[in-house]
Design an enzyme around this catalytic site. Structure first.
Site, PDB file in Angstrom:
ATOM      1  N   HIS A 133     -48.608  54.694 -42.195  1.00 30.76           N
ATOM      2  CA  HIS A 133     -49.559  56.003 -41.303  1.00 30.76           C
ATOM      3  C   HIS A 133     -50.392  55.950 -41.505  1.00 30.76           C
ATOM      4  O   HIS A 133     -51.163  56.162 -40.597  1.00 30.76           O
ATOM      5  CB  HIS A 133     -48.917  56.792 -41.840  1.00 30.76           C
TER       6      HIS A 133
ATOM      7  N   HIS B 141     -58.385  42.696 -32.451  1.00 35.85           N
ATOM      8  CA  HIS B 141     -58.027  41.789 -31.668  1.00 35.85           C
ATOM      9  C   HIS B 141     -58.820  41.621 -30.215  1.00 35.85           C
ATOM     10  O   HIS B 141     -60.184  42.600 -31.468  1.00 35.85           O
ATOM     11  CB  HIS B 141     -57.043  42.896 -31.095  1.00 35.85           C
TER      12      HIS B 141
ATOM     13  N   LYS C 179     -41.137  38.978 -35.478  1.00 35.47           N
ATOM     14  CA  LYS C 179     -40.469  40.174 -34.765  1.00 35.47           C
ATOM     15  C   LYS C 179     -39.334  39.970 -34.167  1.00 35.47           C
ATOM     16  O   LYS C 179     -38.930  40.928 -33.734  1.00 35.47           O
ATOM     17  CB  LYS C 179     -41.767  39.985 -33.863  1.00 35.47           C
TER      18      LYS C 179
ATOM     19  N   SER D 176     -43.406  43.210 -30.685  1.00 34.83           N
ATOM     20  CA  SER D 176     -44.788  42.836 -30.079  1.00 34.83           C
ATOM     21  C   SER D 176     -44.399  41.905 -28.330  1.00 34.83           C
ATOM     22  O   SER D 176     -43.106  41.740 -28.440  1.00 34.83           O
ATOM     23  CB  SER D 176     -45.386  42.023 -30.797  1.00 34.83           C
ATOM     24  N   SER D 177     -45.429  42.211 -27.729  1.00 34.65           N
ATOM     25  CA  SER D 177     -45.044  41.078 -26.774  1.00 34.65           C
ATOM     26  C   SER D 177     -44.440  39.230 -26.768  1.00 34.65           C
ATOM     27  O   SER D 177     -45.111  39.027 -26.027  1.00 34.65           O
ATOM     28  CB  SER D 177     -46.374  41.636 -25.426  1.00 34.65           C
ATOM     29  N   CYS D 178     -45.774  39.437 -28.658  1.00 38.11           N
ATOM     30  CA  CYS D 178     -45.875  37.881 -28.136  1.00 38.11           C
ATOM     31  C   CYS D 178     -44.161  37.271 -28.106  1.00 38.11           C
ATOM     32  O   CYS D 178     -44.328  35.972 -28.800  1.00 38.11           O
ATOM     33  CB  CYS D 178     -46.778  37.483 -29.199  1.00 38.11           C
TER      34      CYS D 178
ATOM     35  N   TYR E 293     -45.625  35.638 -35.746  1.00 39.85           N
ATOM     36  CA  TYR E 293     -45.512  36.307 -36.124  1.00 39.85           C
ATOM     37  C   TYR E 293     -44.497  36.822 -34.965  1.00 39.85           C
ATOM     38  O   TYR E 293     -43.382  37.558 -36.058  1.00 39.85           O
ATOM     39  CB  TYR E 293     -47.034  36.505 -35.857  1.00 39.85           C
TER      40      TYR E 293
ATOM     41  N   TRP F 124     -64.409  34.815 -26.663  1.00 37.13           N
ATOM     42  CA  TRP F 124     -64.093  33.813 -26.701  1.00 37.13           C
ATOM     43  C   TRP F 124     -63.120  33.110 -25.444  1.00 37.13           C
ATOM     44  O   TRP F 124     -62.764  33.489 -24.909  1.00 37.13           O
ATOM     45  CB  TRP F 124     -62.974  34.245 -27.899  1.00 37.13           C
TER      46      TRP F 124
END
Ligand SMILES: NC(=O)C1=CN([C@@H]2O[C@H](COP(=O)(O)OP(=O)(O)OC[C@H]3O[C@@H](n4cnc5c(N)ncnc54)[C@H](OP(=O)(O)O)[C@@H]3O)[C@@H](O)[C@H]2O)C=CC1
Ligand SMILES: C[C@H]1O[C@H](OP(=O)(O)OP(=O)(O)OC[C@H]2O[C@@H](n3cnc4c(=O)[nH]c(N)nc43)[C@H](O)[C@@H]2O)[C@@H](O)[C@@H](O)C1=O
Length: 320
Positions: free
Chosen positions: A8, A177, A138, A105-107, A134, A200
């Site tokens: 939270h 990010h 997920k 996650s979209s990854c 990661y 970057w």
């Protein structure tokens, strides 16, 4: 109705908590900080779940970071996230929790998945190396939810967020990010009167960005869907739901927009020694749209709100 929001104090967990407090005044909302309850500690999570026995759990706690953090701390990213999800999901089941929402996650999708990426692209190809640990964690989280649903009849749901940004983000110069990193970098460059800001990578990768208040609304939308609607629009073996805007921009376009929002008047330079990561990861969001939810806050408006929040002296910007 007792709802436990894990994470939270994070960007998404904080937005979910705000929306729950505004929309569910009758609910008893339970929270614990990381210091109060380390979710990687199995015994501590078991004791907490047995004592609280929440009716619902929203799992927004995770070890989270940008491309550099993922590439630098792979062991932490896979271990912490596997432990958090295994402990929370298993102990929720043991405590009789019927409904749980897991944030992935979209990854999770293959590096070169056809774009936009549909939910059924999962496990059809190799992952992006910079965040594979990661991503594996997920994917395991999705499969934990699905396995408990199949074996024990639970209703544990998974949403896959695209890149998120907004109030409460992590503004660490290296581990954050791209959006918070560039908001901070352009802001500090403007304050110093610098003539150039370094971004970057090549600037060519494309990313989709969803404002965190939209993510929180989508999370509660999916969490509250009646089981029949959820099941009718998802597959028990591919139960995750993509959450995004369905539109993307290049990192160069993002940097130019952030420069305008911040009011920086210098030039951009690109540091090719930094990794680009996945060339593109645009999500197909038609499954969630079919259930009745689409995003509301566009990128320019979201960046302006985020910059206003970042520069508001009334709170401390988190850097982890
Ligand atoms: N931000 C993004 O762009 C995206 C995020 N997601 C997912 O959304 C969810 C929320 O992400 P976001 O809000 O950005 O992340 P944040 O880092 O902002 O929040 C994560 C929260 O989890 C807490 N936490 C981490 N480890 C533990 C632990 N071992 N025990 C207890 N609490 C812990 C952190 O507390 P503390 O800081 O005190 O350690 C923090 O409050 C995550 O599942 C993430 O993977 C998915 C895609 C994109
Ligand atoms: C949400 C998502 O987030 C991560 O994946 P990512 O999307 O690659 O993350 P990112 O936001 O760090 O980078 C996006 C792009 O932006 C470029 N970029 C330019 N300048 C900066 C910069 O200053 N900082 C950062 N971090 N990136 C920069 C960077 O080179 C890259 O090309 C993983 O956690 C992954 O697991 C995940 O779930």
């Amino acid at each position: 109705m007792k709802i436990y929001v894990a994470g939270h104090r994070g960007m998404v967990g904080g937005a979910i908590l705000r929306q729950l407090e505004a929309t569910r005044p009758e609910a008893e909302i339970v929270t614990r900080t990381h210091d109060q309850l380390d979710l990687s500690n199995q015994a501590a999570v078991a004791d907490f779940m047995q004592a609280q026995k929440p009716d619902e759990v929203i799992l927004a706690a995770a070890k989270v970071g940008g491309i550099h953090a993922n590439n630098t701390y792979p062991a932490e990213f896979i271990y912490e996230n596997l432990m958090i999800e295994a402990n929370v999901i298993h102990q929720a089941f043991r405590a009789g929790v019927e409904r749980l929402l897991f944030l992935g996650s979209s990854c999770i999708y293959p590096k070169r998945a056809p774009q936009p990426m549909r939910e059924d692209a999962l496990l059809t190809g190799v992952l992006e190396p910079t965040n594979e640990p990661y991503a594996i964690a997920k994917i395991a989280g999705i499969k934990l939810c699905e396995s408990y649903n199949r074996q024990y009849g639970t209703d544990y749901r998974s949403v896959m967020p695209t890149n998120l940004y907004g109030p409460g983000d992590n503004f660490h110069p290296e581990n954050s990010h791209v959006v918070p990193a560039l908001l901070r970098r352009f802001h500090e460059a403007k304050q110093r009167g610098d003539s150039e800001v370094v971004v970057w990578g090549s600037g060519t990768p494309m990313r989709e960005f969803l404002y965190v208040e939209d993510m929180a609304e989508a999370s509660l939308f999916v969490a509250n869907l009646d089981p029949a609607t959820y099941r009718a629009n998802s597959d028990p073996m591919l139960s995750h739901i993509n959450v995004g805007t369905g539109t993307d921009v290049t990192i160069r376009e993002l940097a130019e927009t952030i420069s305008e929002v911040v009011g920086f008047t210098g030039t951009l330079a690109f540091d090719a020694s930094k990794p680009d990561g996945t060339p593109r990861k645009l999500m197909d969001v038609s499954r969630l749209a079919a259930m009745g939810w689409t995003y509301k806050v566009g990128l320019r408006e979201g960046l302006e709100r985020s910059y206003a929040w970042f520069t508001d002296p009334s709170h401390e910007n988190r850097m982890v």
